[in-house]
Design an enzyme around this catalytic site. Structure first.
Site, PDB file in Angstrom:
ATOM      1  CE  LYS A  87       2.703   7.450   1.631  1.00 12.98           C
ATOM      2  NZ  LYS A  87       1.831   7.895   2.702  1.00 12.98           N
TER       3      LYS A  87
HETATM    4  C1  E4P Z   1      -0.739   5.585   3.315  1.00 10.43           C
HETATM    5  O1  E4P Z   1       0.607   5.692   3.879  1.00 10.43           O
HETATM    6  C2  E4P Z   1      -1.746   6.250   3.339  1.00 10.43           C
HETATM    7  O2  E4P Z   1      -1.148   7.547   4.052  1.00 10.43           O
HETATM    8  C3  E4P Z   1      -2.782   5.808   3.969  1.00 10.43           C
HETATM    9  O3  E4P Z   1      -2.734   4.762   4.738  1.00 10.43           O
HETATM   10  C4  E4P Z   1      -4.347   6.016   3.051  1.00 10.43           C
HETATM   11  O4  E4P Z   1      -5.243   5.456   3.981  1.00 10.43           O
HETATM   12  P1  E4P Z   1      -6.831   5.802   3.792  1.00 10.43           P
HETATM   13  O5  E4P Z   1      -7.143   4.727   2.483  1.00 10.43           O
HETATM   14  O6  E4P Z   1      -7.324   5.629   5.015  1.00 10.43           O
HETATM   15  O7  E4P Z   1      -6.764   7.219   2.966  1.00 10.43           O
END
Ligand code: E4P
Length: 217
Positions: A87
């Protein structure tokens, strides 16, 4: 649409996996910190445990921000398990790294995406997944689901193969709306996934069926 769970919590991953509908997992440094994972060895072991638990892609996020460091860190993450997807944040060196990973057969997920322009760049760089953050866009008074629909339209017109992974999900309705808007994948905490099960008429209907069933037993 594929279902990923957005957590590093093993109990929640197991619960979602036991439903039989789980296609993968996404994590991020905040989610890893939330479950108390500290240090390189613990991080590596935790990713390996998740990847062995779920039969699907597991996104592990780099914490580097320069091209060489992102590539080195990504190679190490990729070496943990074949299902690990690297990622990478939507930054200039991240785009260069996405292209490098794509040229070298390492799967990627471009994270922290908040606009259609960023999604076009991620696709051009060869990202396997692009992660628009729906909930955080809604928080800033824009429409996150509308962005999913816009990216889906652009990718379809342009023939981009990058999968749209709707992230930052806050509710069951987000999941439904993302499916409607053309997301290929939704990554959600456990609660919104379980929330999809609920309807008061289901509960009332089941209670009546079970009560009536007693009369002929
Ligand atoms: C994306 O892969 C992130 O891990 C995640 O969805 C972020 O979500 P949040 O806005 O609830 O922290």
């Amino acid at each position: 649409m594929k279902f990923f769970i957005d957590t590093a919590d093993l109990a929640q991953i197991k619960e979602a996996n036991d439903l039989g509908i789980l296609d993968g997992v996404t994590t991020n440094p905040s989610l890893m910190a939330k479950v108390g994972i500290k240090g390189d060895e613990a991080v590596t072991n935790h990713y390996r445990t998740i990847a062995e638990l779920v039969d699907g892609d597991v996104s592990a996020e780099v914490v580097s921000t320069t091209f060489n460091e992102i590539v080195e860190e990504g190679k190490k993450l990729h070496a943990i398990h074949p299902n690990i997807v690297v990622k990478v944040p939507m930054i200039k060196d991240g785009i260069k790294a996405l292209k490098w990973f794509s040229d070298n057969g390492i799967k990627t997920n471009c994270t922290l995406v908040f606009s259609a322009g960023q999604a076009i760049l991620a696709a051009k760089a060869g990202a396997n997944y692009v992660s628009p953050f729906i909930g955080r866009i809604d928080d800033s008074n824009w429409d996150g689901v509308e962005l999913i629909a816009q990216i889906a339209q652009i990718y379809s017109v342009q023939g981009y193969e990058t999968e749209i992974l709707a992230a930052s999900i806050r509710s069951p309705l987000h999941i439904v709306k993302c499916a409607e808007a053309g997301a290929d994948v939704v990554t959600s905490p456990l609660e919104p996934i379980l929330g999809l099960l609920k309807h008061p008429l289901t509960d009332i209907g089941l209670a009546k069926f079970l009560a009536d069933a007693k009369s002929f037993k």
